[in-house]
Scaffold this motif. Structure first.
Motif, PDB file in Angstrom:
ATOM      1  N   ILE A  23      27.107  -9.086 -30.860  1.00  0.00           N
ATOM      2  CA  ILE A  23      27.297  -7.825 -30.492  1.00  0.00           C
ATOM      3  C   ILE A  23      25.834  -7.303 -29.844  1.00  0.00           C
ATOM      4  O   ILE A  23      25.146  -6.930 -30.979  1.00  0.00           O
ATOM      5  N   LYS A  24      25.631  -6.857 -28.846  1.00  0.00           N
ATOM      6  CA  LYS A  24      24.185  -6.087 -28.356  1.00  0.00           C
ATOM      7  C   LYS A  24      24.700  -5.035 -27.864  1.00  0.00           C
ATOM      8  O   LYS A  24      25.635  -4.701 -26.966  1.00  0.00           O
ATOM      9  N   ARG A  25      24.054  -3.716 -28.325  1.00  0.00           N
ATOM     10  CA  ARG A  25      24.382  -2.528 -27.555  1.00  0.00           C
ATOM     11  C   ARG A  25      23.526  -2.394 -26.254  1.00  0.00           C
ATOM     12  O   ARG A  25      22.266  -3.007 -26.061  1.00  0.00           O
ATOM     13  N   ILE A  26      24.053  -1.433 -25.639  1.00  0.00           N
ATOM     14  CA  ILE A  26      23.169  -1.110 -24.277  1.00  0.00           C
ATOM     15  C   ILE A  26      23.241   0.241 -23.882  1.00  0.00           C
ATOM     16  O   ILE A  26      24.331   1.119 -24.145  1.00  0.00           O
ATOM     17  N   ALA A  27      22.321   0.835 -23.514  1.00  0.00           N
ATOM     18  CA  ALA A  27      22.350   2.072 -23.125  1.00  0.00           C
ATOM     19  C   ALA A  27      23.217   2.499 -21.867  1.00  0.00           C
ATOM     20  O   ALA A  27      23.345   1.705 -20.885  1.00  0.00           O
ATOM     21  N   ALA A  28      23.756   3.812 -21.910  1.00  0.00           N
ATOM     22  CA  ALA A  28      24.727   4.010 -20.664  1.00  0.00           C
ATOM     23  C   ALA A  28      24.099   3.941 -19.411  1.00  0.00           C
ATOM     24  O   ALA A  28      24.549   3.594 -18.414  1.00  0.00           O
ATOM     25  N   GLY A  29      22.919   4.182 -19.189  1.00  0.00           N
ATOM     26  CA  GLY A  29      21.874   4.402 -18.288  1.00  0.00           C
ATOM     27  C   GLY A  29      21.652   2.968 -17.674  1.00  0.00           C
ATOM     28  O   GLY A  29      21.081   2.771 -16.607  1.00  0.00           O
ATOM     29  N   LYS A  30      21.810   2.030 -18.455  1.00  0.00           N
ATOM     30  CA  LYS A  30      21.596   0.516 -18.099  1.00  0.00           C
ATOM     31  C   LYS A  30      22.798  -0.242 -17.706  1.00  0.00           C
ATOM     32  O   LYS A  30      22.792  -1.487 -17.443  1.00  0.00           O
ATOM     33  N   VAL A  31      23.908   0.484 -17.924  1.00  0.00           N
ATOM     34  CA  VAL A  31      25.389  -0.409 -17.538  1.00  0.00           C
ATOM     35  C   VAL A  31      25.277  -0.875 -16.082  1.00  0.00           C
ATOM     36  O   VAL A  31      25.678  -1.765 -15.724  1.00  0.00           O
ATOM     37  N   ASP A  32      25.004   0.168 -15.052  1.00  0.00           N
ATOM     38  CA  ASP A  32      25.047  -0.096 -13.721  1.00  0.00           C
ATOM     39  C   ASP A  32      24.159  -1.401 -13.459  1.00  0.00           C
ATOM     40  O   ASP A  32      24.325  -2.266 -12.445  1.00  0.00           O
ATOM     41  N   GLU A  33      22.948  -1.326 -14.088  1.00  0.00           N
ATOM     42  CA  GLU A  33      21.997  -2.476 -13.811  1.00  0.00           C
ATOM     43  C   GLU A  33      22.509  -3.765 -14.223  1.00  0.00           C
ATOM     44  O   GLU A  33      22.395  -4.802 -13.563  1.00  0.00           O
ATOM     45  N   TRP A  34      23.043  -3.783 -15.396  1.00  0.00           N
ATOM     46  CA  TRP A  34      23.640  -4.990 -15.844  1.00  0.00           C
ATOM     47  C   TRP A  34      25.115  -5.557 -15.121  1.00  0.00           C
ATOM     48  O   TRP A  34      24.755  -6.467 -14.629  1.00  0.00           O
ATOM     49  N   ARG A  35      25.564  -4.478 -14.765  1.00  0.00           N
ATOM     50  CA  ARG A  35      26.721  -4.928 -13.558  1.00  0.00           C
ATOM     51  C   ARG A  35      26.263  -5.438 -12.271  1.00  0.00           C
ATOM     52  O   ARG A  35      26.579  -6.495 -11.874  1.00  0.00           O
ATOM     53  N   ALA A  36      25.269  -4.910 -11.823  1.00  0.00           N
ATOM     54  CA  ALA A  36      24.879  -5.172 -10.542  1.00  0.00           C
ATOM     55  C   ALA A  36      24.085  -6.640 -10.297  1.00  0.00           C
ATOM     56  O   ALA A  36      24.086  -7.436  -9.840  1.00  0.00           O
ATOM     57  N   GLU A  37      23.361  -6.984 -11.956  1.00  0.00           N
ATOM     58  CA  GLU A  37      22.498  -8.307 -12.048  1.00  0.00           C
ATOM     59  C   GLU A  37      23.762  -9.229 -12.087  1.00  0.00           C
ATOM     60  O   GLU A  37      23.412 -10.504 -11.719  1.00  0.00           O
ATOM     61  N   ARG A  38      25.004  -8.878 -12.400  1.00  0.00           N
ATOM     62  CA  ARG A  38      26.167  -9.965 -12.327  1.00  0.00           C
ATOM     63  C   ARG A  38      27.014  -9.993 -11.252  1.00  0.00           C
ATOM     64  O   ARG A  38      27.855 -10.807 -11.147  1.00  0.00           O
ATOM     65  N   GLY A  39      26.809  -9.234 -10.428  1.00  0.00           N
ATOM     66  CA  GLY A  39      27.692  -9.122  -9.345  1.00  0.00           C
ATOM     67  C   GLY A  39      29.099  -8.308  -9.524  1.00  0.00           C
ATOM     68  O   GLY A  39      29.913  -8.835  -9.100  1.00  0.00           O
ATOM     69  N   ILE A  40      29.110  -7.706 -10.431  1.00  0.00           N
ATOM     70  CA  ILE A  40      30.430  -7.075 -10.932  1.00  0.00           C
ATOM     71  C   ILE A  40      30.622  -5.908 -10.469  1.00  0.00           C
ATOM     72  O   ILE A  40      29.679  -4.667 -10.536  1.00  0.00           O
TER      73      ILE A  40
END
Length: 78
Positions: A61-78
């Motif tokens: 399990i890795k934590r992720i800042a709320a401000g990075k969630v959109d970037e994470w999703r965009a990088e994966r095309g979700i």
């Protein structure tokens, strides 16, 4: 899965699954999955797991800042 990160417990059983990214097919040693979760108090974390030849050789399990969630999703095309 449960894990304490920086004195905060993250638990996949008690959080909302928000998005999931899968790379490879079932049984692929290089395949892996990343599942984005949100806790009841608004914290995000990513559950990861993969095959023996993947970037995630064991579940974690890795934590992720709320401000990075959109970037994470965009990088994966979700």
């Amino acid at each position: 899965m449960k894990k304490v990160v920086c004195k905060v417990e993250y638990d996949t059983a008690n959080a909302e699954l928000v998005a999931k990214f899968v790379s490879g097919e079932m049984g692929d040693p290089a395949g892996y999955e990343e599942s984005l979760y949100k806790t009841a108090d608004g914290k995000f974390f990513i559950y990861v797991n993969g095959g023996a030849e993947s970037i995630y050789k064991k579940e974690d399990i890795k934590r992720i800042a709320a401000g990075k969630v959109d970037e994470w999703r965009a990088e994966r095309g979700i």
